[in-house]
Design a protein around this motif. Structure first.
Motif, PDB file in Angstrom:
ATOM      1  N   VAL A   1       0.842  -1.198   0.000  1.00 54.30           N
ATOM      2  CA  VAL A   1       0.000   0.000   0.000  1.00 54.30           C
ATOM      3  C   VAL A   1       0.880   1.250   0.000  1.00 54.30           C
ATOM      4  CG1 VAL A   1      -1.736   1.308   1.278  1.00 54.30           C
ATOM      5  CG2 VAL A   1      -1.881  -1.180   1.166  1.00 54.30           C
ATOM      6  N   ALA A   2       1.947   1.206   0.796  1.00 59.33           N
ATOM      7  CA  ALA A   2       2.876   2.337   0.865  1.00 59.33           C
ATOM      8  C   ALA A   2       3.520   2.599  -0.484  1.00 59.33           C
ATOM      9  CB  ALA A   2       3.940   2.077   1.924  1.00 59.33           C
ATOM     10  N   TYR A   3       3.933   1.517  -1.150  1.00 61.87           N
ATOM     11  CA  TYR A   3       4.558   1.681  -2.470  1.00 61.87           C
ATOM     12  C   TYR A   3       3.550   2.248  -3.470  1.00 61.87           C
ATOM     13  CZ  TYR A   3       6.689   0.693  -6.955  1.00 61.87           C
ATOM     14  OH  TYR A   3       7.187   0.810  -8.223  1.00 61.87           O
ATOM     15  N   GLY A   4       2.314   1.753  -3.420  1.00 61.03           N
ATOM     16  CA  GLY A   4       1.294   2.274  -4.324  1.00 61.03           C
ATOM     17  C   GLY A   4       1.055   3.760  -4.122  1.00 61.03           C
ATOM     18  N   LEU A   5       1.019   4.189  -2.864  1.00 61.24           N
ATOM     19  CA  LEU A   5       0.842   5.603  -2.555  1.00 61.24           C
ATOM     20  C   LEU A   5       2.015   6.418  -3.079  1.00 61.24           C
ATOM     21  CD1 LEU A   5      -0.458   8.010  -1.070  1.00 61.24           C
ATOM     22  CD2 LEU A   5       0.711   7.227   1.015  1.00 61.24           C
ATOM     23  N   ALA A   6       3.228   5.961  -2.789  1.00 56.49           N
ATOM     24  CA  ALA A   6       4.423   6.690  -3.236  1.00 56.49           C
ATOM     25  C   ALA A   6       4.498   6.747  -4.755  1.00 56.49           C
ATOM     26  CB  ALA A   6       5.672   6.026  -2.662  1.00 56.49           C
ATOM     27  N   HIS A   7       4.132   5.661  -5.417  1.00 54.73           N
ATOM     28  CA  HIS A   7       4.204   5.636  -6.882  1.00 54.73           C
ATOM     29  C   HIS A   7       3.179   6.565  -7.507  1.00 54.73           C
ATOM     30  CE1 HIS A   7       3.978   4.028 -11.026  1.00 54.73           C
ATOM     31  NE2 HIS A   7       5.260   3.748 -10.828  1.00 54.73           N
ATOM     32  N   ARG A   8       2.001   6.651  -6.911  1.00 52.45           N
ATOM     33  CA  ARG A   8       0.990   7.580  -7.439  1.00 52.45           C
ATOM     34  C   ARG A   8       1.476   9.023  -7.350  1.00 52.45           C
ATOM     35  NH1 ARG A   8      -2.587   4.090  -4.788  1.00 52.45           N
ATOM     36  NH2 ARG A   8      -2.781   5.475  -2.978  1.00 52.45           N
ATOM     37  N   ILE A   9       2.237   9.333  -6.327  1.00 51.81           N
ATOM     38  CA  ILE A   9       2.740  10.697  -6.157  1.00 51.81           C
ATOM     39  C   ILE A   9       3.944  10.962  -7.049  1.00 51.81           C
ATOM     40  CG2 ILE A   9       3.816  12.292  -4.505  1.00 51.81           C
ATOM     41  CD1 ILE A   9       2.177  10.843  -2.310  1.00 51.81           C
ATOM     42  N   LEU A  10       4.857  10.001  -7.120  1.00 46.71           N
ATOM     43  CA  LEU A  10       6.141  10.221  -7.787  1.00 46.71           C
ATOM     44  C   LEU A  10       6.156   9.792  -9.251  1.00 46.71           C
ATOM     45  CD1 LEU A  10       8.200   9.033  -4.744  1.00 46.71           C
ATOM     46  CD2 LEU A  10       8.550  11.252  -5.842  1.00 46.71           C
ATOM     47  N   ARG A  11       5.318   8.820  -9.613  1.00 49.20           N
ATOM     48  CA  ARG A  11       5.279   8.310 -10.985  1.00 49.20           C
ATOM     49  C   ARG A  11       6.639   7.776 -11.432  1.00 49.20           C
ATOM     50  NH1 ARG A  11      -0.071   7.585 -11.747  1.00 49.20           N
ATOM     51  NH2 ARG A  11      -1.234   9.453 -11.181  1.00 49.20           N
ATOM     52  N   ASP A  12       7.393   7.262 -10.496  1.00 45.99           N
ATOM     53  CA  ASP A  12       8.715   6.726 -10.801  1.00 45.99           C
ATOM     54  C   ASP A  12       8.989   5.560  -9.847  1.00 45.99           C
ATOM     55  OD1 ASP A  12      11.792   6.624 -10.142  1.00 45.99           O
ATOM     56  OD2 ASP A  12      11.652   7.624 -12.097  1.00 45.99           O
ATOM     57  N   PRO A  13       9.189   4.358 -10.367  1.00 40.58           N
ATOM     58  CA  PRO A  13       9.373   3.197  -9.489  1.00 40.58           C
ATOM     59  C   PRO A  13      10.552   3.324  -8.532  1.00 40.58           C
ATOM     60  CG  PRO A  13       8.914   2.494 -11.737  1.00 40.58           C
ATOM     61  CD  PRO A  13       9.139   3.969 -11.792  1.00 40.58           C
ATOM     62  N   ALA A  14      11.694   3.798  -9.040  1.00 43.72           N
ATOM     63  CA  ALA A  14      12.890   3.892  -8.194  1.00 43.72           C
ATOM     64  C   ALA A  14      12.686   4.904  -7.072  1.00 43.72           C
ATOM     65  CB  ALA A  14      14.108   4.264  -9.033  1.00 43.72           C
ATOM     66  N   LEU A  15      12.104   6.060  -7.412  1.00 43.69           N
ATOM     67  CA  LEU A  15      11.866   7.079  -6.391  1.00 43.69           C
ATOM     68  C   LEU A  15      10.812   6.600  -5.390  1.00 43.69           C
ATOM     69  CD1 LEU A  15      11.848  10.369  -8.515  1.00 43.69           C
ATOM     70  CD2 LEU A  15      13.623   9.589  -6.922  1.00 43.69           C
ATOM     71  N   ALA A  16       9.825   5.860  -5.861  1.00 46.18           N
ATOM     72  CA  ALA A  16       8.811   5.322  -4.957  1.00 46.18           C
ATOM     73  C   ALA A  16       9.439   4.342  -3.973  1.00 46.18           C
ATOM     74  CB  ALA A  16       7.705   4.634  -5.752  1.00 46.18           C
ATOM     75  N   GLU A  17      10.356   3.507  -4.464  1.00 43.68           N
ATOM     76  CA  GLU A  17      11.063   2.578  -3.580  1.00 43.68           C
ATOM     77  C   GLU A  17      11.867   3.344  -2.533  1.00 43.68           C
ATOM     78  OE1 GLU A  17      13.383   0.334  -6.302  1.00 43.68           O
ATOM     79  OE2 GLU A  17      11.710  -0.903  -6.987  1.00 43.68           O
ATOM     80  N   ASP A  18      12.523   4.419  -2.967  1.00 49.17           N
ATOM     81  CA  ASP A  18      13.295   5.239  -2.031  1.00 49.17           C
ATOM     82  C   ASP A  18      12.381   5.816  -0.947  1.00 49.17           C
ATOM     83  OD1 ASP A  18      15.590   4.750  -3.444  1.00 49.17           O
ATOM     84  OD2 ASP A  18      15.608   6.676  -4.494  1.00 49.17           O
ATOM     85  N   ALA A  19      11.224   6.320  -1.368  1.00 51.58           N
ATOM     86  CA  ALA A  19      10.296   6.940  -0.418  1.00 51.58           C
ATOM     87  C   ALA A  19       9.826   5.929   0.616  1.00 51.58           C
ATOM     88  CB  ALA A  19       9.097   7.538  -1.160  1.00 51.58           C
ATOM     89  N   VAL A  20       9.495   4.718   0.165  1.00 55.44           N
ATOM     90  CA  VAL A  20       9.023   3.688   1.086  1.00 55.44           C
ATOM     91  C   VAL A  20      10.132   3.266   2.041  1.00 55.44           C
ATOM     92  CG1 VAL A  20       8.176   1.314   1.262  1.00 55.44           C
ATOM     93  CG2 VAL A  20       7.247   2.844  -0.479  1.00 55.44           C
TER      94      VAL A  20
END
Length: 204
Positions: A49-68
């Motif tokens: 769920v956290a990754y999905g939220l981060a990806h919706r905001i960042l639109r970038d898989p690597a940055l979403a992983e970093d955020a999580v």
């Protein structure tokens, strides 16, 4: 056996249950005492769920992983500050993810807004941003190589392969508690190595 493992086993023995049956509040209480397995259980519950939220905001898989990753490290560091009367643990965790993702968006916007020099760039030559990102990835990979092989394997499969810790346990034929311990002990050390290398890994 580590002191953390001793504490976890003693706590589970007293409770007469496994971590999977503990409430989020109980897991945060354990995490505040340095129990990495309890944080692993929270990651299993809310990582996707956290990754999905981060990806919706960042639109970038690597940055979403970093955020999580950074958000869950922040959960670990500040678990003791959680107050149940202020909301649910899941809301608090996802708020940390949201804040970190927004911070990364702002960082990327600032980087894109920086004025470019009016210089024709030779074909095939990397931009400064591409070179910086490549150098950053190289630092991360170098830091990962400094981790014990089992910790590195777990982290790479989780963050680059998209496996949950339960899936990793099955894939690697290891107890779930072992996988959780490898993940969060490894992440803690990786964060220290990245900080030593000069990468910004401050909490949101």
């Amino acid at each position: 056996m580590s002191a953390v493992s001793d504490f976890r086993e003693a706590t589970e023995a007293r409770a007469g249950t496994k971590l999977a049956h503990l409430s989020d509040e109980a897991l945060l209480a354990l995490a505040s005492r340095g129990d990495d397995a309890s944080l692993g259980e929270l990651y299993d519950r809310y990582g996707r769920v956290a990754y999905g939220l981060a990806h919706r905001i960042l639109r970038d898989p690597a940055l979403a992983e970093d955020a999580v990753q950074e958000a869950f490290l922040a959960v670990w560091r500040s678990a003791g500050s959680f107050l149940a009367e202020q909301g649910k643990p899941s809301t608090w965790i996802l708020t940390l993810v949201h804040r970190r993702a927004v911070d990364l968006v702002r960082r990327e916007e600032r980087r894109r807004a920086e004025p470019l020099e009016d210089v024709v760039q030779p074909a095939g030559e990397a931009t400064d941003e591409e070179a910086w990102l490549r150098a950053q990835r190289q630092v991360v990979q170098e830091c990962l190589r400094k981790l014990p092989a089992e910790q590195r394997e777990a982290i790479e499969l989780a963050y680059y392969g998209g496996f949950t810790q339960s899936e990793l346990a099955e894939r690697l034929d290891q107890p779930l508690g072992t996988i959780k311990s490898r993940m969060f002990t490894g992440l803690k050390r990786l964060r220290e190595l990245l900080a030593e290398a000069g990468l910004d890994v401050d909490s949101p």
